[in-house]
Design a protein around this motif. Structure first.
Motif, PDB file in Angstrom:
ATOM      1  N   HIS A 521      71.327  47.832  58.639  1.00 32.99           N
ATOM      2  CA  HIS A 521      71.665  46.452  58.998  1.00 32.99           C
ATOM      3  C   HIS A 521      70.667  45.837  59.980  1.00 32.99           C
ATOM      4  O   HIS A 521      71.038  45.006  60.812  1.00 32.99           O
ATOM      5  CB  HIS A 521      73.088  46.341  59.551  1.00 32.99           C
ATOM      6  CG  HIS A 521      74.129  46.869  58.614  1.00 32.99           C
ATOM      7  ND1 HIS A 521      75.202  47.604  59.025  1.00 32.99           N
ATOM      8  CD2 HIS A 521      74.237  46.780  57.259  1.00 32.99           C
ATOM      9  CE1 HIS A 521      75.942  47.955  57.988  1.00 32.99           C
ATOM     10  NE2 HIS A 521      75.373  47.453  56.899  1.00 32.99           N
ATOM     11  N   TRP A 522      69.411  46.249  59.886  1.00 29.30           N
ATOM     12  CA  TRP A 522      68.361  45.650  60.700  1.00 29.30           C
ATOM     13  C   TRP A 522      67.035  45.880  59.990  1.00 29.30           C
ATOM     14  O   TRP A 522      66.935  46.694  59.071  1.00 29.30           O
ATOM     15  CB  TRP A 522      68.305  46.287  62.088  1.00 29.30           C
ATOM     16  CG  TRP A 522      67.768  47.690  62.058  1.00 29.30           C
ATOM     17  CD1 TRP A 522      68.443  48.813  61.685  1.00 29.30           C
ATOM     18  CD2 TRP A 522      66.432  48.105  62.360  1.00 29.30           C
ATOM     19  NE1 TRP A 522      67.628  49.919  61.748  1.00 29.30           N
ATOM     20  CE2 TRP A 522      66.375  49.512  62.167  1.00 29.30           C
ATOM     21  CE3 TRP A 522      65.286  47.431  62.790  1.00 29.30           C
ATOM     22  CZ2 TRP A 522      65.211  50.244  62.378  1.00 29.30           C
ATOM     23  CZ3 TRP A 522      64.128  48.165  63.010  1.00 29.30           C
ATOM     24  CH2 TRP A 522      64.092  49.554  62.801  1.00 29.30           C
ATOM     25  N   MET A 523      66.019  45.184  60.424  1.00 29.73           N
ATOM     26  CA  MET A 523      64.666  45.419  59.942  1.00 29.73           C
ATOM     27  C   MET A 523      63.683  44.692  60.850  1.00 29.73           C
ATOM     28  O   MET A 523      64.070  43.789  61.616  1.00 29.73           O
ATOM     29  CB  MET A 523      64.488  44.961  58.493  1.00 29.73           C
ATOM     30  CG  MET A 523      64.592  43.460  58.256  1.00 29.73           C
ATOM     31  SD  MET A 523      64.213  43.029  56.544  1.00 29.73           S
ATOM     32  CE  MET A 523      62.496  43.563  56.438  1.00 29.73           C
ATOM     33  N   ASP A 524      62.429  45.131  60.792  1.00 29.36           N
ATOM     34  CA  ASP A 524      61.391  44.388  61.492  1.00 29.36           C
ATOM     35  C   ASP A 524      60.287  44.033  60.514  1.00 29.36           C
ATOM     36  O   ASP A 524      60.296  44.474  59.356  1.00 29.36           O
ATOM     37  CB  ASP A 524      60.855  45.141  62.716  1.00 29.36           C
ATOM     38  CG  ASP A 524      60.291  46.497  62.363  1.00 29.36           C
ATOM     39  OD1 ASP A 524      60.154  46.798  61.163  1.00 29.36           O
ATOM     40  OD2 ASP A 524      59.985  47.265  63.303  1.00 29.36           O
ATOM     41  N   LEU A 525      59.355  43.189  60.960  1.00 31.36           N
ATOM     42  CA  LEU A 525      58.325  42.652  60.077  1.00 31.36           C
ATOM     43  C   LEU A 525      56.969  43.225  60.473  1.00 31.36           C
ATOM     44  O   LEU A 525      56.371  42.784  61.462  1.00 31.36           O
ATOM     45  CB  LEU A 525      58.295  41.123  60.166  1.00 31.36           C
ATOM     46  CG  LEU A 525      59.586  40.384  59.798  1.00 31.36           C
ATOM     47  CD1 LEU A 525      59.410  38.890  59.994  1.00 31.36           C
ATOM     48  CD2 LEU A 525      59.981  40.675  58.375  1.00 31.36           C
ATOM     49  N   ASN A 526      56.492  44.196  59.690  1.00 32.83           N
ATOM     50  CA  ASN A 526      55.186  44.779  59.965  1.00 32.83           C
ATOM     51  C   ASN A 526      54.140  44.433  58.916  1.00 32.83           C
ATOM     52  O   ASN A 526      52.954  44.484  59.193  1.00 32.83           O
ATOM     53  CB  ASN A 526      55.310  46.305  60.080  1.00 32.83           C
ATOM     54  CG  ASN A 526      56.113  46.715  61.297  1.00 32.83           C
ATOM     55  OD1 ASN A 526      55.846  46.236  62.396  1.00 32.83           O
ATOM     56  ND2 ASN A 526      57.093  47.587  61.114  1.00 32.83           N
ATOM     57  N   ASN A 527      54.589  44.089  57.695  1.00 34.77           N
ATOM     58  CA  ASN A 527      53.647  43.850  56.608  1.00 34.77           C
ATOM     59  C   ASN A 527      54.267  42.920  55.573  1.00 34.77           C
ATOM     60  O   ASN A 527      55.400  42.449  55.739  1.00 34.77           O
ATOM     61  CB  ASN A 527      53.233  45.180  55.967  1.00 34.77           C
ATOM     62  CG  ASN A 527      54.444  46.037  55.598  1.00 34.77           C
ATOM     63  OD1 ASN A 527      55.368  45.560  54.931  1.00 34.77           O
ATOM     64  ND2 ASN A 527      54.438  47.294  56.031  1.00 34.77           N
ATOM     65  N   HIS A 528      53.543  42.676  54.490  1.00 36.04           N
ATOM     66  CA  HIS A 528      54.010  41.753  53.467  1.00 36.04           C
ATOM     67  C   HIS A 528      55.242  42.283  52.741  1.00 36.04           C
ATOM     68  O   HIS A 528      56.120  41.504  52.337  1.00 36.04           O
ATOM     69  CB  HIS A 528      52.890  41.458  52.464  1.00 36.04           C
ATOM     70  CG  HIS A 528      51.873  40.489  52.982  1.00 36.04           C
ATOM     71  ND1 HIS A 528      50.833  40.877  53.796  1.00 36.04           N
ATOM     72  CD2 HIS A 528      51.749  39.141  52.827  1.00 36.04           C
ATOM     73  CE1 HIS A 528      50.095  39.808  54.111  1.00 36.04           C
ATOM     74  NE2 HIS A 528      50.625  38.739  53.527  1.00 36.04           N
ATOM     75  N   ASP A 529      55.327  43.584  52.564  1.00 30.61           N
ATOM     76  CA  ASP A 529      56.521  44.143  51.924  1.00 30.61           C
ATOM     77  C   ASP A 529      57.765  43.865  52.766  1.00 30.61           C
ATOM     78  O   ASP A 529      58.825  43.499  52.236  1.00 30.61           O
ATOM     79  CB  ASP A 529      56.349  45.651  51.730  1.00 30.61           C
ATOM     80  CG  ASP A 529      55.323  45.974  50.651  1.00 30.61           C
ATOM     81  OD1 ASP A 529      55.041  45.082  49.818  1.00 30.61           O
ATOM     82  OD2 ASP A 529      54.809  47.108  50.647  1.00 30.61           O
ATOM     83  N   ASP A 530      57.632  44.024  54.076  1.00 33.50           N
ATOM     84  CA  ASP A 530      58.759  43.717  54.967  1.00 33.50           C
ATOM     85  C   ASP A 530      59.157  42.250  54.836  1.00 33.50           C
ATOM     86  O   ASP A 530      60.339  41.910  54.805  1.00 33.50           O
ATOM     87  CB  ASP A 530      58.386  43.997  56.422  1.00 33.50           C
ATOM     88  CG  ASP A 530      58.238  45.478  56.713  1.00 33.50           C
ATOM     89  OD1 ASP A 530      58.765  46.284  55.924  1.00 33.50           O
ATOM     90  OD2 ASP A 530      57.597  45.818  57.728  1.00 33.50           O
ATOM     91  N   LEU A 531      58.153  41.383  54.762  1.00 34.90           N
ATOM     92  CA  LEU A 531      58.438  39.953  54.688  1.00 34.90           C
ATOM     93  C   LEU A 531      59.174  39.597  53.400  1.00 34.90           C
ATOM     94  O   LEU A 531      60.086  38.755  53.406  1.00 34.90           O
ATOM     95  CB  LEU A 531      57.128  39.160  54.789  1.00 34.90           C
ATOM     96  CG  LEU A 531      57.267  37.640  54.932  1.00 34.90           C
ATOM     97  CD1 LEU A 531      58.087  37.279  56.157  1.00 34.90           C
ATOM     98  CD2 LEU A 531      55.886  36.993  55.013  1.00 34.90           C
ATOM     99  N   GLN A 532      58.819  40.231  52.318  1.00 34.79           N
ATOM    100  CA  GLN A 532      59.522  39.965  51.064  1.00 34.79           C
ATOM    101  C   GLN A 532      60.977  40.399  51.142  1.00 34.79           C
ATOM    102  O   GLN A 532      61.876  39.718  50.641  1.00 34.79           O
ATOM    103  CB  GLN A 532      58.815  40.684  49.911  1.00 34.79           C
ATOM    104  CG  GLN A 532      57.471  40.059  49.540  1.00 34.79           C
ATOM    105  CD  GLN A 532      56.780  40.801  48.409  1.00 34.79           C
ATOM    106  OE1 GLN A 532      57.132  41.940  48.088  1.00 34.79           O
ATOM    107  NE2 GLN A 532      55.798  40.152  47.795  1.00 34.79           N
ATOM    108  N   ARG A 533      61.233  41.536  51.782  1.00 32.88           N
ATOM    109  CA  ARG A 533      62.611  41.999  51.932  1.00 32.88           C
ATOM    110  C   ARG A 533      63.389  41.139  52.932  1.00 32.88           C
ATOM    111  O   ARG A 533      64.604  41.000  52.837  1.00 32.88           O
ATOM    112  CB  ARG A 533      62.634  43.446  52.398  1.00 32.88           C
ATOM    113  CG  ARG A 533      62.214  44.448  51.325  1.00 32.88           C
ATOM    114  CD  ARG A 533      62.529  45.854  51.767  1.00 32.88           C
ATOM    115  NE  ARG A 533      61.783  46.225  52.969  1.00 32.88           N
ATOM    116  CZ  ARG A 533      60.575  46.796  52.938  1.00 32.88           C
ATOM    117  NH1 ARG A 533      59.983  47.044  51.783  1.00 32.88           N
ATOM    118  NH2 ARG A 533      59.958  47.108  54.060  1.00 32.88           N
ATOM    119  N   ALA A 534      62.676  40.562  53.896  1.00 31.04           N
ATOM    120  CA  ALA A 534      63.337  39.845  54.982  1.00 31.04           C
ATOM    121  C   ALA A 534      64.130  38.640  54.496  1.00 31.04           C
ATOM    122  O   ALA A 534      65.206  38.340  55.016  1.00 31.04           O
ATOM    123  CB  ALA A 534      62.312  39.402  56.026  1.00 31.04           C
TER     124      ALA A 534
END
Length: 543
Positions: A521-534
């Motif tokens: 139930h959390w995430m951070d933004l390190n790369n483009h893959d993270d951004l797509q999931r965000a």
């Protein structure tokens, strides 16, 4: 100070001529009092106009009373209500008087026309008048209903408006005085005061005389004094001036598509706050709002660029990248404010000028390229108060995580995701080892950090999870963090140190943070893959 009813009675019985001003809501009423007027006229025309309905009793008497309550609460001077015809027969009048007294209204003026009334300046000569006996009964019913002897009922005579002439005006005024009216309001729509002055001469001060010189506005005030007028009502000028000002401002903004031409010519937002009594509330909070926990603040570490996101951070820092239409930083600030955390400090660095989020204080780490997270935290040490949440600026998380963080009582509390490392998102150097594994059956389990590092088999142990980048510092934890930072500053490598270094120093000095376990139930933004999931995370979980 005398009661409001007594103040109004004194205005009506004063040896000189007194003046009251129209108001139509709490704000305008407060302005009237601040300006120096001794009383307020709650104009039926103005009350109707501010609701964009006609002055034909389209605004119900209960709606009028609701507005009056705000006006009375906002002021300490008396309010005289323009009560139209009393909103019905003698029984309606009795109930009206009782309700006005309950709301702190000092008096009511009723006119001898038929219900529902029409404004006197709209074909007044065609408007029938109430017969004298019926209207006298209404006055008497109102007087019998009042519980405060100083509550005033003013009888408004519409004989001139209806074209009846001086004799009928005098006959009605005398009958109303004998029925118990505390004052007579004589109305006229002529541009000269001749009718009013003729009446005043014949009336000979038998009872207080009230006038409304809206039409004969150019008459020198001294003339009213000479004719023993007791009270002058400036009846609708605040609502009219407000309309003109709003029309002008709206037109100028619409034409220019900008606020530049008007911003310096209208009231400031600070003036609105002043009139609303915002300062008094802040003082009251100091006296009465004795919360069990200190006011919580937040420090968001957001100095880095986010190099892995390449073109997306060319002109802005990572925290300003939109996720589902809203910048990450805006999401964090909104989440905090929803929990009553309004003191939010952002440590900026790369492209700090591009941070455009209201409701935060910006401090800058000018050496962001050469320093790490602890150098950024030091820049905001003055914002670390008795209860502060420190977090990474690229973090997204469910609201319940913040709720739980605020609910736990621990001087230092770190949020750790106990999901398997191949499932958990996050920084590779934030692997957490704790003195107890996550017992998901136990509420607020007492576990503490042993180590936070990049090693997946520290001392041959299996990791217990990953620190997500949320740390709460409260009570004695503030001093512990201070001692830890002082110790780390002695290390030449301090400028490049990150938050895990502080956590480990706290552990070593005997101030190990307690762990709040979560599972996802959390995430951070390190790369483009993270951004797509965000985007999906934010939309699906209302982050």
């Amino acid at each position: 100070m005398n009661s409001k009813t007594t103040q109004l009675r004194h205005l009506l019985s004063s040896d000189g001529t007194e003046f009251i001003m129209e108001a139509h809501n709490g704000l305008s009423a407060r302005i009237v009092e601040e300006t120096g007027f001794k009383g307020i006229w709650a104009s039926g025309l103005a009350l109707s106009a501010q609701h964009a309905v006609r002055d034909n009793n389209e605004l119900s008497w209960t709606q009028v009373v609701d507005v009056l309550e705000f006006m009375a609460d906002a002021t300490s001077i008396p309010i005289l209500l323009d009560g139209d015809t009393g909103y019905g027969d003698f029984n309606n009048m009795r109930r009206l008087v009782r309700k006005l007294e309950q709301r702190g209204i000092a008096g009511v003026c009723i006119e001898d026309k038929l219900f529902p009334k029409t404004n006197s300046f709209i074909q007044g000569e065609r408007q029938p008048l109430e017969d004298v006996e019926t209207f006298c009964g209404k006055i008497q019913a109102g007087k019998d209903a009042q519980s405060d002897d100083d509550f005033c009922i003013v009888a408004r005579v519409e004989a001139f408006i209806a074209g009846w002439g001086l004799d009928e005006a005098l006959r009605r005024a005398e009958a109303y005085r004998e029925a118990g009216a505390d004052a007579i309001l004589m109305h006229s729509k002529l541009s000269r005061p001749d009718e009013i002055l003729a009446f005043a001469t014949e009336w000979a001060d038998r009872a207080p005389l009230v006038i409304v010189p809206t039409k004969y506005y150019s008459t020198p005030t001294e003339v009213f004094r000479q004719h023993r007028v007791s009270l002058v009502i400036w009846a609708n000028h605040l609502i009219r001036s407000a309309i003109s000002a709003m029309q002008d401002t709206a037109a100028r903004i619409q034409a220019s598509e900008s606020l530049v031409d008007v911003e310096g010519q209208i009231a400031t937002v600070a003036e609105i706050f002043r009139l609303q009594g915002a300062d008094e509330l802040l003082e009251a909070e100091k006296r009465y709002a004795r919360s069990a926990r200190a006011e919580t603040s937040a420090v968001i570490l957001a100095a880095s660029r986010g190099q892995a996101l390449r073109e997306l951070t060319r002109e802005r820092p990572k925290v300003m990248i939109p996720v589902a239409g809203k910048p990450v930083l805006r999401r964090l600030v909104d989440k905090f404010k929803a929990q009553g955390i309004n003191d939010v400090t952002v440590v900026a660095g790369y492209r700090s000028e591009a941070i455009d989020v209201q409701g935060v204080r910006i401090v800058e780490n000018g050496d962001w390229e050469e320093t790490g997270e602890l150098a950024s935290l030091v820049c905001a040490l003055d914002a670390v108060g008795p209860d502060t949440i420190v977090l990474y600026g690229d973090l997204l998380f469910r609201t319940y995580i913040l709720n739980n963080l605020l609910d736990w009582d621990a001087p230092l509390l770190a949020v750790v995701d106990s999901s398997p490392l191949d499932q958990a998102q996050g920084n590779t150097n934030d692997i957490a080892y704790c003195n107890a594994r996550d017992d998901r059956a136990m509420y607020q389990q007492r576990a503490f950090l042993d180590r936070v590092c990049a090693d997946r088999d520290w001392q041959g142990r299996e990791p217990d999870g990953r620190w997500i980048g949320l740390l709460r510092i409260s009570g004695d934890g503030r001093d512990a963090v201070g001692r830890g930072l002082d110790a780390l500053r002695a290390d030449p490598g301090f400028p490049r140190m990150g938050m895990p270094d502080l956590l480990n120093q706290l552990i070593e000095q005997g101030d190990a943070p307690q762990v709040q376990y979560i599972t996802g139930h959390w995430m951070d933004l390190n790369n483009h893959d993270d951004l797509q999931r965000a985007a999906g995370f934010a939309q699906g979980h209302r982050s």
